[in-house]
Design a protein around this motif. Structure first.
Motif, PDB file in Angstrom:
ATOM      1  N   LEU A 145       0.787  -1.056  -0.093  1.00 43.33           N
ATOM      2  CA  LEU A 145       0.078   0.051   0.036  1.00 43.33           C
ATOM      3  C   LEU A 145       0.787   1.282   0.184  1.00 43.33           C
ATOM      4  N   GLU A 146       1.851   1.255   0.772  1.00 39.68           N
ATOM      5  CA  GLU A 146       2.791   2.394   0.935  1.00 39.68           C
ATOM      6  C   GLU A 146       3.567   2.438  -0.441  1.00 39.68           C
ATOM      7  N   ILE A 147       4.255   1.646  -1.104  1.00 38.91           N
ATOM      8  CA  ILE A 147       4.783   1.469  -2.415  1.00 38.91           C
ATOM      9  C   ILE A 147       3.722   2.077  -3.422  1.00 38.91           C
ATOM     10  N   GLU A 148       2.559   1.734  -3.226  1.00 40.15           N
ATOM     11  CA  GLU A 148       1.508   2.038  -4.431  1.00 40.15           C
ATOM     12  C   GLU A 148       0.955   3.493  -4.083  1.00 40.15           C
ATOM     13  N   LYS A 149       1.365   3.908  -2.867  1.00 41.18           N
ATOM     14  CA  LYS A 149       0.829   5.224  -2.420  1.00 41.18           C
ATOM     15  C   LYS A 149      -0.813   5.301  -2.274  1.00 41.18           C
ATOM     16  N   VAL A 150      -1.386   4.182  -1.910  1.00 42.49           N
ATOM     17  CA  VAL A 150      -2.774   3.764  -1.906  1.00 42.49           C
ATOM     18  C   VAL A 150      -3.321   4.195  -0.308  1.00 42.49           C
ATOM     19  N   THR A 151      -4.321   5.159  -0.244  1.00 42.69           N
ATOM     20  CA  THR A 151      -4.706   5.583   1.139  1.00 42.69           C
ATOM     21  C   THR A 151      -5.656   4.664   1.390  1.00 42.69           C
ATOM     22  N   MET A 167      -3.351   2.931   9.576  1.00 37.82           N
ATOM     23  CA  MET A 167      -2.723   1.650   9.901  1.00 37.82           C
ATOM     24  C   MET A 167      -2.053   1.837  10.803  1.00 37.82           C
ATOM     25  N   THR A 168      -1.293   0.849  11.471  1.00 41.35           N
ATOM     26  CA  THR A 168      -0.210   1.198  12.483  1.00 41.35           C
ATOM     27  C   THR A 168       0.923   1.615  11.975  1.00 41.35           C
ATOM     28  N   HIS A 169       1.436   1.547  10.735  1.00 34.84           N
ATOM     29  CA  HIS A 169       2.712   2.129  10.317  1.00 34.84           C
ATOM     30  C   HIS A 169       2.189   3.734  10.138  1.00 34.84           C
ATOM     31  N   ASP A 170       0.873   4.098   9.681  1.00 36.45           N
ATOM     32  CA  ASP A 170       0.805   5.523   9.779  1.00 36.45           C
ATOM     33  C   ASP A 170       0.623   6.101  11.161  1.00 36.45           C
ATOM     34  N   LEU A 171       0.276   5.460  12.030  1.00 34.71           N
ATOM     35  CA  LEU A 171       0.429   5.916  13.581  1.00 34.71           C
ATOM     36  C   LEU A 171       1.927   6.314  13.802  1.00 34.71           C
ATOM     37  N   ILE A 172       2.861   5.427  13.570  1.00 27.78           N
ATOM     38  CA  ILE A 172       4.154   5.548  14.038  1.00 27.78           C
ATOM     39  C   ILE A 172       4.826   6.619  12.981  1.00 27.78           C
TER      40      ILE A 172
END
Length: 141
Positions: free
Chosen positions: A46-52, A57-62
């Motif tokens: 999701l991060e590689i593809e820049k999908v929101t 998600m947990t990594h967004d929180l961090i």
């Protein structure tokens, strides 16, 4: 010796059908495959593809915590491979200082281990048997 690597790709292992993150050496052709769980692979994809996603998600929180603290990840160092699990230290940079939380984690881990050594399995069994419905909360079975 540290070797700087970048994410080269994300693929499925054709034998185990598990996701693999492929890291590639910046200065050569060496690669390091790291098998990850399906949820972790999905988050990376999701991060590689820049999908929101509809919710963070947990990594967004961090990431938001790091940004809020005016901190950024300086590097991630894979320090150990134990029982098919890679362990790493995350180094963060803030106001020109680079630090890791490795020492605090190890100290707390030792304290937790020492505390758990003092509780016998018999004591734990008795405690669990003594729980009532209110202790279990709304997720009782």
């Amino acid at each position: 010796m540290e070797v700087e690597m970048k994410i080269r790709g994300l693929m499925m292992d054709p034998v185990t059908n598990m996701p693999i993150v492929i890291l590639k050496d910046n200065s050569g052709d060496a690669v390091l495959p790291i098998w990850v769980g399906i949820y972790e692979a999905n988050a990376i994809a999701l991060e590689i593809e820049k999908v929101t996603t509809p919710r963070p998600m947990t990594h967004d929180l961090i990431k938001n915590v790091l940004v809020g603290l005016d901190t950024q990840v300086h590097k991630v160092v894979v320090t150990e491979l134990r029982e098919d699990t890679f362990y790493a230290v995350i180094w963060i940079e803030r106001q020109g200082s680079v630090i890791s939380i490795e020492d605090d984690v190890r100290k707390n881990s030792k304290l937790a281990t020492n505390a758990s050594d003092r509780v016998t399995s018999e004591e734990l069994r008795k405690w669990l048997e003594g729980l009532n419905d209110e202790d279990l909360g709304r997720y009782k079975m």
